[in-house]
Design a protein around this motif. Structure first.
Motif, PDB file in Angstrom:
ATOM      1  N   HIS A 240       0.813  -1.217   0.000  1.00 16.57           N
ATOM      2  CA  HIS A 240       0.000   0.000   0.000  1.00 16.57           C
ATOM      3  C   HIS A 240       0.846   1.266   0.000  1.00 16.57           C
ATOM      4  O   HIS A 240       0.321   2.348  -0.305  1.00 16.57           O
ATOM      5  CB  HIS A 240      -0.948  -0.014   1.205  1.00 16.57           C
ATOM      6  N   SER A 425      -2.939  -2.028   7.626  1.00 12.09           N
ATOM      7  CA  SER A 425      -2.804  -3.442   7.258  1.00 12.09           C
ATOM      8  C   SER A 425      -2.373  -4.271   8.455  1.00 12.09           C
ATOM      9  O   SER A 425      -2.689  -5.466   8.539  1.00 12.09           O
ATOM     10  CB  SER A 425      -1.784  -3.597   6.122  1.00 12.09           C
ATOM     11  N   ALA A 482      -7.360  -1.710   3.530  1.00  9.24           N
ATOM     12  CA  ALA A 482      -6.333  -2.565   4.127  1.00  9.24           C
ATOM     13  C   ALA A 482      -6.946  -3.823   4.726  1.00  9.24           C
ATOM     14  O   ALA A 482      -6.445  -4.936   4.513  1.00  9.24           O
ATOM     15  CB  ALA A 482      -5.560  -1.786   5.185  1.00  9.24           C
TER      16      ALA A 482
END
Length: 617
Positions: A240, A425, A482
């Motif tokens: 990400h 995440s 996420a």
């Protein structure tokens, strides 16, 4: 009476008799040679024991497997960094070129007669339409090249797309866009397979002792789930950040040439939920001065260097052990092997076995896996995963962010999304303690609340006071993304642990995601309310089918999976050794579909079953 030899007997005959006597004497000394060998072994044992009293076999074994575990961690970090660099370079270059080509002054001055607008439309079409056919060739591509080399090939094509922008013409941009669309699904399918396989390898190296294997005659079904959770979390935390890296060309280069929002948004009347299409009324001139060609070449060269670095990270060198982490297998493409950063996912014998089931079976198995109710119930979740990532990059960032804050703040809005998604995440680690559906449902709840908010809100054009709310929405959307992306990959790793199925499963996942992205490309002209309604409806259906799947799994409803055919080994080419070198501690262990009855298999190794049976478990 003693007979004398004939007088004609010369020196050769005498030498022959002498050699015969020597051979008889040598035969008598053979037992002494055996004693000499035994004595050598005894001396070696005495040398090791007497002169190295500190040698500890158990300690050396622990050091060996500790190095193996560090090698697995190195592989995961290297693959994550390569994916981050690749996607960041791709998004950054595409975003910069689309903004430059949108400006009509730039088009007329530099490319007056080549139809740059038409080329851009065909580039986007090639990137978004080509993955629709990826299900037909992705498994064959991954099995032919191997998981790691499929990633290397895909990253190389991404680098080819970057290099095509040095000379912007139809015959360079459009073919490279079609090529990059063709490797989108293979890249991310092989990446998901690679990370999951590394988690299983790490579990094997942690639990390597034979005593532990004897104590547990059957590995628990969720034995390596903890490592799957951790490794997928590490990967998506890095991945990400690619949304942050993609904004570097705009932050450090392109923002210096952009007009302020009062010029670019002068004719914009409606934003957000009241808008139609992609930001209607946006000014056709966004550049207050044209960047010099030399500066553009410098920026593209930096991006090309980053893409090349990603290729080096995924390459390996000759020489290494046979477990597939640092093996000496050469690339089928003949690519140069430079660095020891990202090892192979499988041992050479495992790759041979996975390739030897027959190309026809490899082609059919992704379609046959779709009969599993667990995958069918996850299809809406796959589709929403594709919807939401492209919506935040186009619909939200343009019709909400740029419409209210101006084009010069687009980069910061997407950076807020990327930083949030990367940091959040790590929230998927709660699966180590909580039930696995909690992160997925939390991400879905966050996105549902944001979709309702966006449906009811139309920001005012050119009104900077709305910036805190827009940045908050971007951060929350990153949190939901996420949890969504990380949760799906972890779930697939938990449900399908058998190494022969993983590439098929991740191919199906990313193919459905690519279909969703293609749908978003087609609906670009719809009203914003219609887009938000479709996404909200898809999310509700996805949550319902996912909960239904978890309920069926909890009630031990039988799954329907195709049988993986036995490998067919040819008598020429590779010489197959029946040493069980492709059997690992986690293969099949804990895979629910393998716990029950097994269909009858072919009795000959060189004979494939005529048709795939169905395995119920």
């Amino acid at each position: 009476m003693r007979q004398h030899p004939p007088q004609g007997l010369g020196p050769p005959e005498a030498a022959m008799e002498k050699d015969l006597d020597c051979c008889q004497d040598g035969a008598k000394t053979v037992p002494s040679a055996g004693l000499s060998t035994e004595g050598t072994e005894t001396q070696l044992d005495d040398f090791v024991g007497a002169h190295h009293p500190d040698y500890n076999e158990e300690e050396e074994e622990q050091k060996y497997f500790r190095r193996k575990r560090l090698g697995v961690i190195k592989n995961v970090v290297a693959a994550s960094l390569a994916g981050t660099l690749t996607y960041g370079v791709y998004l950054g270059l595409l975003q910069m070129q689309l903004i430059l080509h949108y400006d009509e002054t730039y088009r007329e001055v530099k490319y007056s007669n080549i139809g740059l607008e038409d080329i851009d439309r065909k580039v986007l079409m090639g990137i978004n339409v080509t993955p629709v056919a990826a299900l037909l060739y992705t498994p064959v591509l991954i099995r032919f090249f191997g998981t790691k080399w499929a990633m290397f090939l895909a990253v190389g094509i991404y680098a080819l797309f970057v290099s095509s922008n040095y000379w912007e013409r139809y015959y360079t941009l459009v073919p490279s866009a079609v090529a990059i669309g063709g490797v989108i699904v293979p890249l991310w399918a092989s990446m998901g397979t690679y990370i999951t396989r590394m988690a299983q390898k790490y579990y094997e190296y942690v639990n390597y002792k034979e005593e532990q294997e004897k104590e547990r005659q059957r590995v628990p079904r969720d034995a390596c789930n903890a490592y799957i959770i951790v490794f997928q979390t590490v990967f998506y935390s890095c991945f990400h950040l690619s949304f942050v890296c993609a904004q570097m060309p705009m932050v450090f280069f392109l923002n210096n040439y952009l007009y302020q929002l009062n010029h670019t948004l002068f004719a914009v009347k409606h934003c957000g939920t009241l808008s139609h299409g992609t930001l209607p009324g946006f000014n056709k001139t966004v550049l207050q001065s044209l960047p010099r060609s030399v500066n553009l070449i410098i920026v593209e060269s930096v991006l090309m260097a980053a893409a090349f670095l990603a290729m080096l990270v995924l390459s390996t060198r000759a020489g290494g052990d046979r477990d597939g982490l640092d093996n000496g297998r050469t690339s089928p493409t003949g690519a140069p092997q430079v660095l020891v950063l990202c090892g192979a996912a499988y041992r050479p014998m495992e790759e041979i076995d996975m390739r030897s089931i027959g190309w026809g079976n490899i082609f059919q198995l992704p379609f046959k896996h779709m009969r599993d109710y667990r995958l069918r119930h996850l299809f809406p979740l796959f589709i929403y995963s594709g919807f939401e990532v492209l919506f935040v990059c186009t619909g939200f960032s343009l019709n909400y962010g740029v419409c209210a804050l101006g084009l010069e703040r687009l980069a910061y809005l997407l950076m807020a999304y990327g930083f949030s998604a990367s940091a959040c995440s790590s929230l998927a680690l709660c699966m180590l303690r909580l039930r696995r559906h909690i992160p997925l449902l939390a991400g879905a709840f966050i996105h549902a609340a944001l979709l309702v908010t966006l449906f009811c809100w139309a920001p005012e054009p050119r009104y900077l006071a709305q910036a805190p709310l827009l940045y908050s929405i971007a951060v929350l959307w990153g949190t939901g993304s996420a949890l969504n992306k990380t949760g799906i990959s972890i779930l697939l790793g938990m449900l399908y642990k058998k190494k022969e199925r993983q590439d098929f499963i991740f191919t199906i996942y990313h193919w459905w995601q690519a279909l969703a992205i293609f749908t978003v490309y087609l609906w670009s002209g719809l009203p914003m309310k219609a887009k938000l309604s479709i996404m909200l409806l898809t999310l509700v259906v996805a949550v319902g089918t996912y909960l239904w799947m978890e309920r069926k799994v909890a009630h031990n409803v039988e799954v329907r999976l195709p049988r993986i055919p036995r490998p067919r080994h040819k008598t020429r080419g590779y010489r197959y050794l029946e040493d069980n070198s492709d059997e690992t501690g986690s293969d099949g262990d804990g895979d629910k579909e393998d716990e029950g009855r097994h269909p009858t298999e072919a009795t000959s190794e060189d004979e494939l079953p005529k048709e795939d049976g169905e395995q119920l478990g």
